[in-house]
Design a protein around this motif. Structure first.
Motif, short mmCIF file in Angstrom:
data_model
loop_
_atom_site.label_atom_id
_atom_site.label_comp_id
_atom_site.label_asym_id
_atom_site.label_seq_id
_atom_site.Cartn_x
_atom_site.Cartn_y
_atom_site.Cartn_z
N LEU A 1 33.65 20.00 25.42
CA LEU A 1 34.32 19.13 26.25
C LEU A 1 35.67 19.09 26.00
O LEU A 1 36.72 19.22 27.05
N LEU A 2 36.20 19.13 24.82
CA LEU A 2 37.58 18.87 24.18
C LEU A 2 38.41 20.23 24.97
O LEU A 2 39.33 19.96 25.35
N ALA A 3 37.66 21.20 24.42
CA ALA A 3 38.55 22.51 24.80
C ALA A 3 38.61 22.72 26.38
O ALA A 3 39.67 23.02 26.59
N ALA A 4 37.53 22.41 26.93
CA ALA A 4 37.74 22.37 28.56
C ALA A 4 38.97 21.50 29.04
O ALA A 4 39.57 21.81 29.90
N MET A 5 38.77 20.23 28.46
CA MET A 5 39.94 19.20 28.96
C MET A 5 41.27 19.71 28.61
O MET A 5 42.11 19.48 29.39
N GLY B 1 41.55 20.36 37.79
CA GLY B 1 42.19 21.33 36.96
C GLY B 1 41.21 22.35 36.39
O GLY B 1 41.64 23.46 35.93
N HIS B 2 40.12 22.02 35.87
CA HIS B 2 39.14 22.71 35.14
C HIS B 2 38.72 23.70 36.11
O HIS B 2 38.68 24.98 36.07
N LEU B 3 38.34 23.35 37.35
CA LEU B 3 37.80 24.30 38.55
C LEU B 3 38.79 25.27 39.06
O LEU B 3 38.27 26.21 39.33
N SER B 4 40.04 24.73 38.86
CA SER B 4 40.89 25.67 39.44
C SER B 4 41.15 26.94 38.71
O SER B 4 41.66 27.86 38.95
N ARG B 5 40.69 26.80 37.41
CA ARG B 5 40.73 28.13 36.54
C ARG B 5 39.84 29.42 37.07
O ARG B 5 40.20 30.27 36.78
N GLY B 6 39.13 29.01 37.85
CA GLY B 6 38.12 29.90 38.76
C GLY B 6 38.69 30.62 40.05
O GLY B 6 38.00 31.39 40.37
N LYS C 1 45.05 29.79 40.60
CA LYS C 1 45.57 29.91 39.01
C LYS C 1 47.10 30.42 39.13
O LYS C 1 47.64 30.00 38.06
N VAL C 2 47.53 31.08 40.27
CA VAL C 2 48.74 31.56 40.09
C VAL C 2 49.78 30.38 40.38
O VAL C 2 50.71 29.97 39.43
N VAL C 3 49.45 29.57 41.43
CA VAL C 3 50.36 28.48 41.64
C VAL C 3 50.45 27.26 40.61
O VAL C 3 51.20 26.51 40.59
#
Length: 406
Positions: free
Chosen positions: A324-328, A376-381, A386-388
């Motif tokens: 959880l910490l790493a994801a946040m 923010g977490h979901l945006s990584r996929g 991811k670019v913007v």
């Protein structure tokens, strides 16, 4: 700030950039969450600046909340950002470092400023003539255009200045980049820094009081009243990297200055909350006055005391990795970029219900933090997002463990 530099780095400094500092992740994530919570309160109290939403529900108790947050939050983020810059530049080289800085910081900043913020602000101020609109943005230091992303503009500028300084220093020295290792500061060094920063801040505020923004270098928004803090803490972060301060600063130093910071913050809350008239008589946002010196010193004690203390406290309490910490931590940068839009939408959604200001604030703060980190977490996929948002996968040579988070 810590005495005479040694000629070589201590062995511990070589670990910077090759080992994940879990407590630094915790602190950075907490600071981003604090920024979100700070903006969640903007609609419900006397901010001293401007905010798109002004709710009828108001509370004076948010005034010290704003003051204490402004004294510590972004300054400590600048220090953490500066801490990871030298090792990153060492690994990549100046050119690659600046290109990656632009991809991570510049692209999101320009995209959101021009594509998201500019149209919203133009509509918000009732679509004035473009020349008048542009002039008003410039006179207010481009604040309406950048909004909270002025922080990214400063990071980009400071990183470029650092690379330029490395280049000049190496050229004059006839060798590679400077490798001085500064030992961790003791109590005397921290106290000296407090005095120096308070005095410089006071002098700057003779001309530029708190909440006055100017276009630095014509294009970068800056609040000169807090600029000495941001620049000096970023610089200290660079020095701290070479001396591995985050791991080496003594627990006793952290404990004493944490007490100083907590006492100063508590005094700010009590005086502003219980005796606001006395607070107004004692302090001033700027000018060549004793009140301005009191405020400059008070804010510096909060900043430095909590800054030193929280680093050591997090190091003592949070040093085990978790999913959880790493994801946040990985989502914290995107959360910072996205949170203002999310917070404003939440504030508008509960604008009408006749709820107390504290209740509305709690709802917006909880929802803002959860949604900002979640999105923010979901945006990584999402490839384009991811670019913007500057969260695209890093190049193979760039170590994931301790990359700068903006």
């Amino acid at each position: 700030m810590s005495g005479r530099p040694s000629a070589q780095e201590p062995p511990a400094a070589s670990r910077v950039g090759t080992e994940r500092l879990v407590f630094a992740d915790v602190l950075r994530t907490a600071l981003v969450a604090m920024v979100i919570v700070h903006h969640a309160a903007q609609a419900y109290g006397p901010t001293g600046g401007t905010w798109p939403v002004e709710d009828p529900a108001q509370s004076e108790w948010f005034r010290p909340f704003y003051t204490v947050n402004a004294a510590i939050g972004l300054g400590l983020l600048f220090l953490l950002a500066g801490y990871f810059v030298p090792a990153s530049c060492d690994r990549k080289g100046s050119g690659c470092f600046l290109r990656e800085r632009w991809a991570r910081i510049g692209v999101p900043m320009v995209f959101f400023a021009l594509v998201v913020h500019l149209p919203l602000v133009y509509l918000y101020v009732d679509r004035p003539p473009l020349g008048e609109f542009t002039g008003a943005l410039y006179e207010s230091g481009w604040q309406g255009l950048y909004m909270h992303l002025w922080f990214l503009a400063h990071l980009l500028l400071y990183s470029a200045v650092y690379v330029g300084w490395r280049s000049l220093s190496g050229r004059f020295a006839g060798a590679g980049p400077p490798r001085r290792a500064w030992p961790p500061p003791d109590h005397a060094a921290v106290a000296g820094f407090v005095v120096g920063l308070a005095l410089v801040t006071w002098v700057v505020r003779w001309w530029y009081p708190v909440d006055e923004w100017v276009p630095l270098l014509f294009v970068v928004p800056a609040e000169p009243a807090h600029l000495p803090q941001y620049v000096s803490l970023f610089t200290l972060g660079v020095m701290a990297c070479r001396g591995d301060w985050l791991r080496r600063i003594p627990d006793r130093t952290g404990a004493l200055w944490l007490g100083v910071g907590l006492f100063s913050a508590a005094a700010m809350y009590l005086l502003q909350g219980l005796a606001p008239e006395l607070y107004v008589d004692l302090v001033a946002p700027g000018g060549f006055t004793g009140g301005s010196l009191v405020r400059s010193t008070w804010e510096t004690l909060i900043c430095v005391g909590l800054g030193v203390g929280l680093i050591v406290l997090c190091r003592r309490l949070f040093n085990r990795p978790g999913r959880l910490l790493a994801a946040m931590a990985d989502a914290s940068y995107a959360a910072y970029i996205l949170h203002v839009v999310i917070v404003v939408v939440l504030q508008l959604l509960i604008l009408s219900p006749p709820l107390p200001a504290v209740v509305k604030f709690a709802l917006v703060a909880a929802g803002g933090v959860g949604l900002s980190f979640g999105v923010g977490h979901l945006s990584r996929g999402v490839p384009g997002l991811k670019v913007v948002l500057g969260t695209a996968p890093e190049t193979p040579h760039r170590l994931r463990s301790l990359r700068p988070k903006g």
